[in-house]
Design a protein around this motif. Structure first.
Motif, PDB file in Angstrom:
ATOM      1  N   LEU A   1       0.833  -1.192   0.000  1.00  0.00           N
ATOM      2  CA  LEU A   1       0.000   0.000   0.000  1.00  0.00           C
ATOM      3  C   LEU A   1       0.870   1.244   0.000  1.00  0.00           C
ATOM      4  O   LEU A   1       1.737   1.403   0.859  1.00  0.00           O
ATOM      5  CB  LEU A   1      -0.906  -0.005   1.233  1.00  0.00           C
ATOM      6  N   LYS A   2       0.632   2.122  -0.928  1.00  0.00           N
ATOM      7  CA  LYS A   2       1.355   3.386  -0.987  1.00  0.00           C
ATOM      8  C   LYS A   2       0.550   4.376  -1.816  1.00  0.00           C
ATOM      9  O   LYS A   2      -0.354   3.982  -2.575  1.00  0.00           O
ATOM     10  CB  LYS A   2       2.751   3.202  -1.566  1.00  0.00           C
ATOM     11  N   PRO A   3       0.864   5.676  -1.689  1.00  0.00           N
ATOM     12  CA  PRO A   3       0.109   6.684  -2.444  1.00  0.00           C
ATOM     13  C   PRO A   3       0.194   6.437  -3.945  1.00  0.00           C
ATOM     14  O   PRO A   3       1.156   5.848  -4.453  1.00  0.00           O
ATOM     15  CB  PRO A   3       0.783   7.992  -2.048  1.00  0.00           C
ATOM     16  N   SER A   4      -0.812   6.924  -4.674  1.00  0.00           N
ATOM     17  CA  SER A   4      -0.834   6.770  -6.124  1.00  0.00           C
ATOM     18  C   SER A   4       0.291   7.574  -6.771  1.00  0.00           C
ATOM     19  O   SER A   4       0.834   8.516  -6.169  1.00  0.00           O
ATOM     20  CB  SER A   4      -2.173   7.245  -6.685  1.00  0.00           C
ATOM     21  N   ALA A   5       0.635   7.222  -7.993  1.00  0.00           N
ATOM     22  CA  ALA A   5       1.704   7.917  -8.714  1.00  0.00           C
ATOM     23  C   ALA A   5       1.354   9.390  -8.916  1.00  0.00           C
ATOM     24  O   ALA A   5       2.227  10.267  -8.830  1.00  0.00           O
ATOM     25  CB  ALA A   5       1.940   7.234 -10.060  1.00  0.00           C
ATOM     26  N   GLU A   6       0.069   9.674  -9.169  1.00  0.00           N
ATOM     27  CA  GLU A   6      -0.346  11.063  -9.378  1.00  0.00           C
ATOM     28  C   GLU A   6      -0.166  11.893  -8.117  1.00  0.00           C
ATOM     29  O   GLU A   6       0.305  13.036  -8.175  1.00  0.00           O
ATOM     30  CB  GLU A   6      -1.814  11.104  -9.819  1.00  0.00           C
ATOM     31  N   VAL A   7      -0.538  11.318  -6.985  1.00  0.00           N
ATOM     32  CA  VAL A   7      -0.385  12.024  -5.720  1.00  0.00           C
ATOM     33  C   VAL A   7       1.095  12.236  -5.402  1.00  0.00           C
ATOM     34  O   VAL A   7       1.509  13.319  -4.975  1.00  0.00           O
ATOM     35  CB  VAL A   7      -1.081  11.254  -4.578  1.00  0.00           C
ATOM     36  N   THR A   8       1.902  11.215  -5.617  1.00  0.00           N
ATOM     37  CA  THR A   8       3.333  11.320  -5.343  1.00  0.00           C
ATOM     38  C   THR A   8       3.979  12.405  -6.201  1.00  0.00           C
ATOM     39  O   THR A   8       4.816  13.176  -5.724  1.00  0.00           O
ATOM     40  CB  THR A   8       4.024   9.969  -5.589  1.00  0.00           C
ATOM     41  N   LYS A   9       3.591  12.495  -7.474  1.00  0.00           N
ATOM     42  CA  LYS A   9       4.150  13.525  -8.354  1.00  0.00           C
ATOM     43  C   LYS A   9       3.756  14.913  -7.878  1.00  0.00           C
ATOM     44  O   LYS A   9       4.582  15.837  -7.858  1.00  0.00           O
ATOM     45  CB  LYS A   9       3.685  13.318  -9.792  1.00  0.00           C
ATOM     46  N   TRP A  10       2.486  15.080  -7.498  1.00  0.00           N
ATOM     47  CA  TRP A  10       2.052  16.395  -6.992  1.00  0.00           C
ATOM     48  C   TRP A  10       2.834  16.770  -5.746  1.00  0.00           C
ATOM     49  O   TRP A  10       3.313  17.909  -5.619  1.00  0.00           O
ATOM     50  CB  TRP A  10       0.555  16.377  -6.692  1.00  0.00           C
ATOM     51  N   LEU A  11       2.998  15.829  -4.836  1.00  0.00           N
ATOM     52  CA  LEU A  11       3.760  16.105  -3.618  1.00  0.00           C
ATOM     53  C   LEU A  11       5.184  16.521  -3.950  1.00  0.00           C
ATOM     54  O   LEU A  11       5.730  17.459  -3.354  1.00  0.00           O
ATOM     55  CB  LEU A  11       3.774  14.868  -2.708  1.00  0.00           C
ATOM     56  N   SER A  12       5.804  15.823  -4.886  1.00  0.00           N
ATOM     57  CA  SER A  12       7.183  16.131  -5.258  1.00  0.00           C
ATOM     58  C   SER A  12       7.303  17.532  -5.848  1.00  0.00           C
ATOM     59  O   SER A  12       8.220  18.295  -5.499  1.00  0.00           O
ATOM     60  CB  SER A  12       7.688  15.096  -6.267  1.00  0.00           C
ATOM     61  N   ASP A  13       6.345  17.897  -6.695  1.00  0.00           N
ATOM     62  CA  ASP A  13       6.392  19.215  -7.350  1.00  0.00           C
ATOM     63  C   ASP A  13       6.086  20.341  -6.368  1.00  0.00           C
ATOM     64  O   ASP A  13       6.819  21.334  -6.295  1.00  0.00           O
ATOM     65  CB  ASP A  13       5.394  19.258  -8.504  1.00  0.00           C
TER      66      ASP A  13
ATOM     67  N   ARG B   1     -11.637  26.450   3.093  1.00  0.00           N
ATOM     68  CA  ARG B   1     -12.212  26.989   1.861  1.00  0.00           C
ATOM     69  C   ARG B   1     -11.415  28.186   1.371  1.00  0.00           C
ATOM     70  O   ARG B   1     -11.297  28.424   0.163  1.00  0.00           O
ATOM     71  CB  ARG B   1     -13.677  27.362   2.084  1.00  0.00           C
ATOM     72  N   GLU B   2     -10.864  28.958   2.308  1.00  0.00           N
ATOM     73  CA  GLU B   2     -10.008  30.096   1.949  1.00  0.00           C
ATOM     74  C   GLU B   2      -8.649  29.610   1.457  1.00  0.00           C
ATOM     75  O   GLU B   2      -8.082  30.164   0.509  1.00  0.00           O
ATOM     76  CB  GLU B   2      -9.845  31.027   3.156  1.00  0.00           C
ATOM     77  N   GLN B   3      -8.112  28.574   2.090  1.00  0.00           N
ATOM     78  CA  GLN B   3      -6.812  28.052   1.670  1.00  0.00           C
ATOM     79  C   GLN B   3      -6.858  27.495   0.250  1.00  0.00           C
ATOM     80  O   GLN B   3      -5.885  27.568  -0.496  1.00  0.00           O
ATOM     81  CB  GLN B   3      -6.352  26.968   2.644  1.00  0.00           C
ATOM     82  N   LEU B   4      -7.998  26.929  -0.125  1.00  0.00           N
ATOM     83  CA  LEU B   4      -8.128  26.347  -1.455  1.00  0.00           C
ATOM     84  C   LEU B   4      -8.044  27.390  -2.570  1.00  0.00           C
ATOM     85  O   LEU B   4      -7.814  27.044  -3.737  1.00  0.00           O
ATOM     86  CB  LEU B   4      -9.455  25.597  -1.567  1.00  0.00           C
ATOM     87  N   LYS B   5      -8.192  28.653  -2.229  1.00  0.00           N
ATOM     88  CA  LYS B   5      -8.125  29.709  -3.234  1.00  0.00           C
ATOM     89  C   LYS B   5      -6.707  29.932  -3.743  1.00  0.00           C
ATOM     90  O   LYS B   5      -6.512  30.570  -4.786  1.00  0.00           O
ATOM     91  CB  LYS B   5      -8.697  31.007  -2.664  1.00  0.00           C
ATOM     92  N   ASN B   6      -5.720  29.414  -3.018  1.00  0.00           N
ATOM     93  CA  ASN B   6      -4.320  29.510  -3.462  1.00  0.00           C
ATOM     94  C   ASN B   6      -4.058  28.385  -4.460  1.00  0.00           C
ATOM     95  O   ASN B   6      -3.743  27.258  -4.088  1.00  0.00           O
ATOM     96  CB  ASN B   6      -3.375  29.403  -2.272  1.00  0.00           C
ATOM     97  N   ALA B   7      -4.215  28.699  -5.737  1.00  0.00           N
ATOM     98  CA  ALA B   7      -4.135  27.671  -6.780  1.00  0.00           C
ATOM     99  C   ALA B   7      -2.769  27.004  -6.834  1.00  0.00           C
ATOM    100  O   ALA B   7      -2.658  25.834  -7.226  1.00  0.00           O
ATOM    101  CB  ALA B   7      -4.470  28.287  -8.135  1.00  0.00           C
ATOM    102  N   ASP B   8      -1.717  27.716  -6.444  1.00  0.00           N
ATOM    103  CA  ASP B   8      -0.366  27.152  -6.514  1.00  0.00           C
ATOM    104  C   ASP B   8      -0.184  25.981  -5.555  1.00  0.00           C
ATOM    105  O   ASP B   8       0.674  25.123  -5.781  1.00  0.00           O
ATOM    106  CB  ASP B   8       0.680  28.224  -6.195  1.00  0.00           C
TER     107      ASP B   8
ATOM    108  N   ASP C   1       1.887  27.130   4.784  1.00  0.00           N
ATOM    109  CA  ASP C   1       1.731  26.577   3.440  1.00  0.00           C
ATOM    110  C   ASP C   1       2.151  25.111   3.397  1.00  0.00           C
ATOM    111  O   ASP C   1       1.465  24.271   2.796  1.00  0.00           O
ATOM    112  CB  ASP C   1       2.558  27.388   2.440  1.00  0.00           C
ATOM    113  N   ALA C   2       3.262  24.797   4.035  1.00  0.00           N
ATOM    114  CA  ALA C   2       3.701  23.394   4.095  1.00  0.00           C
ATOM    115  C   ALA C   2       2.689  22.557   4.870  1.00  0.00           C
ATOM    116  O   ALA C   2       2.404  21.400   4.506  1.00  0.00           O
ATOM    117  CB  ALA C   2       5.079  23.303   4.748  1.00  0.00           C
ATOM    118  N   ALA C   3       2.135  23.143   5.937  1.00  0.00           N
ATOM    119  CA  ALA C   3       1.133  22.431   6.727  1.00  0.00           C
ATOM    120  C   ALA C   3      -0.121  22.168   5.896  1.00  0.00           C
ATOM    121  O   ALA C   3      -0.747  21.104   6.003  1.00  0.00           O
ATOM    122  CB  ALA C   3       0.788  23.227   7.983  1.00  0.00           C
ATOM    123  N   TRP C   4      -0.497  23.121   5.060  1.00  0.00           N
ATOM    124  CA  TRP C   4      -1.667  22.957   4.207  1.00  0.00           C
ATOM    125  C   TRP C   4      -1.441  21.845   3.179  1.00  0.00           C
ATOM    126  O   TRP C   4      -2.342  21.053   2.891  1.00  0.00           O
ATOM    127  CB  TRP C   4      -1.994  24.277   3.530  1.00  0.00           C
TER     128      TRP C   4
END
Length: 501
Positions: free
Chosen positions: A63-75, A160-167, A388-391
């Motif tokens: 069991l491990k995170p999906s490849a898509e999730v891992t790539k997002w985390l890395s970026d 909901r406010e944090q989600l407004k930061n698209a980056d 930001d890292a916590a989010w």
């Protein structure tokens, strides 16, 4: 009282309580005065009924995170590599799975280190209150029991406010995927979203299908079914096996939890719309009459059990059923941990014996329902030095992918996201054995249609963890007269305490 002064006082009394310098009753009284509802899941009185599977078993399942999730985390994590985040949390299925088996994947992908302290609930509260009062940001993420939402709603970011930061937004995070009853009942305070639903222990019906089949009993679909079946099993198999079980230790929050299920299930409520105690009305007395009969079908030791004793009584084959926390079910199915692997069946709570009262017919936001719940949220602290890292971590920890992994690892508690219930990995685990998910359809249906939530008022800390379970314990011990006499006396106590504010 200024909010800063209130928080300082709250931090002081919580710290004194944890250090043993204040008794529980005095702490609950002080916490109530300072606006903290600290009753959920027996603050200071015992651990959660969580049973997991070994790390070796998790590794075997790969069991491990999906490849898509891992790539997002890395970026997204690159700018924050070297950051350290801290979280203090109760021992819950999500927290245990993340701390022991999943956070390594987050750390490897992002370069962000995560320190998770898994502590008794009262120590989590101690850490949180001290951090909020000092504004030091020692902890970046807060575990918030639903009864604390009002007290700390201004100390965390609204997601909901944090989600407004698209980056920083996680693709397909979809905040609308969280089950709406949980968002409304756990994560909202007035117009603020205090984190996102993180954990949802809830009452479901769990029973020995083999015993029911042997005695040709109908599934316990109603409270009357449960009573009749429990009596039949006790008559046929006692004293080696009893029909049902309970968590009825005098003075413990677990006893109050059981009481709410029977009270609500008989059309009653704890409070009326005028804010007065109504547990002693006709519906309340009907609930006590039912409970007296049901208790006669329980093992003799039930008066000394919290959720742990209740769960063990079923897991060891001493009791044939329980209306209680769904997170026990994977433990029952584990052949290495219990004697009833493959024998248990899960279903929604029994239908009430009378029409449930509406929210308009109760007080303090109480929501009657036989499926008593006690959930929590996860939030980013406004005092964090690395919000930001916590989010990023919070999105990952509460994402559909991570929830699916937690669920398959055997935590037992229901996912807080709709999509996770239909995740192929979760569905594939709906088989007999450790970490089973075959109980989750009942959990999902209970959340949607049978969930009951306790009232939200400052005095609830003392009422739920002291006054009510003490009075109920005295009644069952034969120390306070009839049910009517006991509940009438309790009404006087409750109304007096609530009137004091």
């Amino acid at each position: 009282m200024k909010d800063s002064i209130r928080k300082a006082h709250l931090a002081s009394v919580t710290d004194r309580f944890v250090r043993g310098q204040m008794d529980r009753r005095s702490f609950l009284r002080a916490a109530s005065i300072l606006g903290l509802g600290a009753g959920a899941l027996g603050l200071g009185l015992g651990r959660r009924p969580f049973y997991g599977i070994s790390q070796a078993s998790a590794q075997e399942q790969e069991l491990k995170p999906s490849a898509e999730v891992t790539k997002w985390l890395s970026d997204v994590g690159k700018p924050f590599a070297g950051t350290t985040l801290r979280l203090a949390t109760e021992s819950t299925p999500p927290s245990n799975a993340i701390a022991t088996q999943l956070k390594q994947y987050f750390e490897e992908a992002t370069g962000i280190k995560v320190e998770i302290e898994v502590l008794p609930l009262e120590q989590v509260l101690q850490k949180l209150t001290l951090d909020v009062a000092s504004s030091l940001g020692t902890y970046d993420l807060y575990y918030i029991d639903q009864s604390w939402a009002a007290s700390f709603s201004q100390d965390v970011f609204d997601p909901r406010e944090q989600l407004k930061n698209a980056d920083l937004a996680m693709p397909n995070y979809n905040i609308d995927d969280f089950l709406k009853p949980l968002v409304d009942g756990i994560a909202m305070y007035e117009d603020r979203m205090v984190g996102v639903p993180y954990d949802i222990p809830i009452f479901i019906m769990q029973y020995r299908k083999d015993v029911w089949d042997e005695l040709k009993l109908p599934p316990p679909a109603t409270l009357d079914d449960l009573l009749k079946a429990s009596a039949a099993i006790t008559d046929a198999k006692g004293p080696n096996m009893y029909g049902t079980s309970g968590q009825m230790k005098s003075g413990h929050y677990s006893l109050e939890c059981d009481w709410t299920a029977w009270l609500w299930g008989h059309g009653g409520s704890i409070f009326g719309p005028d804010g007065k105690f109504t547990g002693n009305d006709e519906a309340g007395l009907a609930a006590m009459a039912y409970w007296d009969k049901l208790k006669a079908t329980m093992p003799p030791g039930v008066d000394g059990w919290t959720w742990d004793g209740e769960g063990q009584s079923v897991g060891q084959g001493v009791a044939a059923s329980m209306l209680s926390w769904g997170e026990f079910f994977p433990f029952f199915d584990d052949p290495k941990a219990s004697k009833v692997s493959g024998l248990m069946e899960a279903m929604v709570p029994p239908k009430p014996a009378a029409t449930l009262r509406t929210v308009e017919q109760t007080g303090f936001g109480e929501i009657p329902g036989v499926g008593h719940q006690g959930g929590s949220s996860l939030a980013v602290s406004k005092y964090s030095k690395s919000p930001d890292a916590a989010w990023i971590f919070m999105q990952w920890a509460t994402s559909a992918d991570t929830q699916a992994l937690i669920t398959v690892l055997g935590g037992g508690t229901g996912p807080t996201r709709t999509s996770v219930y239909d995740d192929p990995r979760v569905l594939a685990n709906a088989r007999v054995g450790a970490g089973t998910t075959r109980h989750l359809p009942a959990v999902r249906d209970t959340i949607a249609n049978y969930m009951g939530s306790e009232p939200d008022l400052p005095a609830w800390a003392e009422l739920s963890s002291d006054m009510i379970p003490v009075a109920l314990g005295k009644y069952f011990a034969g120390q306070s007269g009839s049910a009517k006499e006991s509940l009438d006396a309790l009404k006087t106590q409750v109304d007096d305490l609530v009137a004091k504010g």
